[in-house]
Enzyme design. Structure first.
Site, PDB file in Angstrom:
ATOM      1  N   LYS A 270       0.827  -1.215   0.000  1.00 27.27           N
ATOM      2  CA  LYS A 270       0.000   0.000   0.000  1.00 27.27           C
ATOM      3  C   LYS A 270       0.854   1.255   0.000  1.00 27.27           C
ATOM      4  O   LYS A 270       1.983   1.276   0.470  1.00 27.27           O
ATOM      5  CB  LYS A 270      -0.977  -0.036   1.178  1.00 27.27           C
ATOM      6  CG  LYS A 270      -2.106  -1.038   0.880  1.00 27.27           C
ATOM      7  CD  LYS A 270      -3.264  -0.962   1.818  1.00 27.27           C
ATOM      8  CE  LYS A 270      -4.320  -1.977   1.340  1.00 27.27           C
ATOM      9  NZ  LYS A 270      -5.287  -2.303   2.372  1.00 27.27           N
TER      10      LYS A 270
ATOM     11  N   ARG B 144      -2.832 -10.074   4.998  1.00 32.82           N
ATOM     12  CA  ARG B 144      -3.272 -10.265   3.606  1.00 32.82           C
ATOM     13  C   ARG B 144      -2.165  -9.719   2.713  1.00 32.82           C
ATOM     14  O   ARG B 144      -1.907  -8.511   2.733  1.00 32.82           O
ATOM     15  CB  ARG B 144      -4.589  -9.506   3.411  1.00 32.82           C
ATOM     16  CG  ARG B 144      -5.186  -9.600   2.026  1.00 32.82           C
ATOM     17  CD  ARG B 144      -6.501  -8.815   1.983  1.00 32.82           C
ATOM     18  NE  ARG B 144      -7.067  -8.849   0.642  1.00 32.82           N
ATOM     19  CZ  ARG B 144      -6.694  -8.058  -0.356  1.00 32.82           C
ATOM     20  NH1 ARG B 144      -5.755  -7.148  -0.181  1.00 32.82           N
ATOM     21  NH2 ARG B 144      -7.272  -8.163  -1.537  1.00 32.82           N
TER      22      ARG B 144
HETATM   23  N1  PMM Z   1      -7.168  -4.163   0.890  1.00 34.31           N
HETATM   24  C1  PMM Z   1      -7.499  -4.266  -0.421  1.00 34.31           C
HETATM   25  C2  PMM Z   1      -8.488  -5.178  -0.826  1.00 34.31           C
HETATM   26  N2  PMM Z   1      -9.109  -5.980   0.068  1.00 34.31           N
HETATM   27  N3  PMM Z   1      -9.400  -6.711   2.273  1.00 34.31           N
HETATM   28  C3  PMM Z   1      -9.101  -6.615   3.580  1.00 34.31           C
HETATM   29  N4  PMM Z   1      -9.733  -7.396   4.483  1.00 34.31           N
HETATM   30  N5  PMM Z   1      -8.171  -5.736   4.049  1.00 34.31           N
HETATM   31  C4  PMM Z   1      -7.493  -4.902   3.211  1.00 34.31           C
HETATM   32  O1  PMM Z   1      -6.664  -4.110   3.695  1.00 34.31           O
HETATM   33  C5  PMM Z   1      -7.800  -4.964   1.809  1.00 34.31           C
HETATM   34  C6  PMM Z   1      -8.780  -5.898   1.384  1.00 34.31           C
HETATM   35  C7  PMM Z   1      -6.814  -3.397  -1.434  1.00 34.31           C
HETATM   36  O2  PMM Z   1      -5.626  -3.990  -1.915  1.00 34.31           O
HETATM   37  P1  PMM Z   1      -5.550  -4.826  -3.329  1.00 34.31           P
HETATM   38  O3  PMM Z   1      -6.213  -3.980  -4.393  1.00 34.31           O
HETATM   39  O4  PMM Z   1      -4.110  -5.047  -3.590  1.00 34.31           O
HETATM   40  O5  PMM Z   1      -6.250  -6.129  -3.145  1.00 34.31           O
END
Ligand code: PMM
Length: 283
Positions: free
Chosen positions: A235, A273
């Site tokens: 991020k 994650r």
């Molecule tokens: N961040 C993203 C997408 N899904 N789900 C949870 N539970 N926590 C997060 O911080 C989160 C998420 C955004 O990141 P991506 O686009 O790389 O998936």
């Protein structure tokens, strides 16, 4: 949810015993999207996404989080039907092979279809705010539910970072607003043992606010009495501490991601994650 004091630290109940490994779990991200901020488009074809999921399991991922809608700031929404068409073949294939699968969706219809296809976990970045049918589905299905703090869509969230209504700032605000989501889950009939909370780093948070929340991982776990999942992987807030080259390139944030994994694992996070499994496994 009134009394979280006696909640177990080990994690939510309805998951396979194989996940009770006594350490922070690794959730590998499989974005079946054309436009995710860090890996958009790489795994859009189902075969590519399935192969990527298998590789993550071989590398040591405990859970695979499969999503079909980008949550990157400014991303355009897609219909639940298009989203389901993207993720269901991938979920079915990986769940059939024995992977513990989570579906990253804000839509109850996609979540229900994903559970039917073999997913065990619903990962809802909106904490149920995007779809009033989500919390009743959590209650009726008995699935594990990751309840993330959220204030608005990717189109609006960067303008929703004012937590001055809370004397304790962003940490107090996120806890208070997550408690409202927990009340909604309880009212819908969900059990506390199904629920994992997530402060939602980068979602309606400035970069310093995301750092503040990251540092408050142990407090969040203690105050809410529930397992905590942290999503810091690649991020933008990580680039506050990185050279300019890494600020522009999400993949160059992998070492910083692994450092945050080590920190939140020590702070008692239930899971992280992540996009890249090996470095975080080692961390
Ligand atoms: N961040 C993203 C997408 N899904 N789900 C949870 N539970 N926590 C997060 O911080 C989160 C998420 C955004 O990141 P991506 O686009 O790389 O998936």
């Amino acid at each position: 949810m009134t009394d979280h004091q006696d909640a177990p630290d080990s994690g939510p109940e309805p998951l396979p015993a194989a996940l009770a490994v006594g350490r922070c779990l690794l959730m590998g991200i499989v974005n079946v999207t054309p436009d995710s901020f860090s890996d958009g488009g790489r795994w859009l074809a189902p075969e590519a996404a399935i192969a990527h999921g298998r590789e993550m399991i071989a590398d040591g991922a405990d859970i695979l989080d499969i999503g079909g809608e980008s949550t990157r700031p400014g991303a355009a929404p897609i219909t639940p039907a298009d989203e389901a068409a993207r993720v269901l073949p991938v979920i079915r294939a990986l769940a059939d092979e024995g992977a513990v699968v989570s579906v990253d969706t804000i839509h109850a219809s996609t979540a229900a279809a994903a559970l039917e296809a073999g997913a065990l976990i619903i990962n809802d970045v909106s904490g149920g705010l995007a779809d009033p049918a989500m919390h009743p589905l959590v209650a009726s299905s008995g699935a594990v539910y990751i309840c993330q703090h959220w204030r608005g869509t990717p189109e609006t969230m960067n303008d929703l970072t004012d937590y001055s209504a809370y004397p304790g700032g962003v940490v107090e605000g996120v806890e208070a607003e997550l408690r409202q989501r927990l009340d909604s889950l309880e009212a819908a009939g969900a059990r506390e043992s199904q629920i994992v909370v997530d402060p939602g780093l980068g979602f309606a948070k400035t970069h310093p606010q995301s750092w503040e929340l990251l540092a408050a991982t142990a407090r969040l776990r203690e105050d809410l009495g529930l397992p905590v999942l942290i999503g810091s992987s690649r991020k933008r807030f990580l680039s506050l501490s990185l050279p300019e080259s890494a600020a522009a390139d999400p993949i160059a944030r992998d070492a910083a991601t692994a450092a945050t994994t080590a920190l939140v694992a020590l702070a008692g996070a239930w899971a992280v994650r992540v996009h890249e499994v090996p470095a975080n496994r080692d961390a």
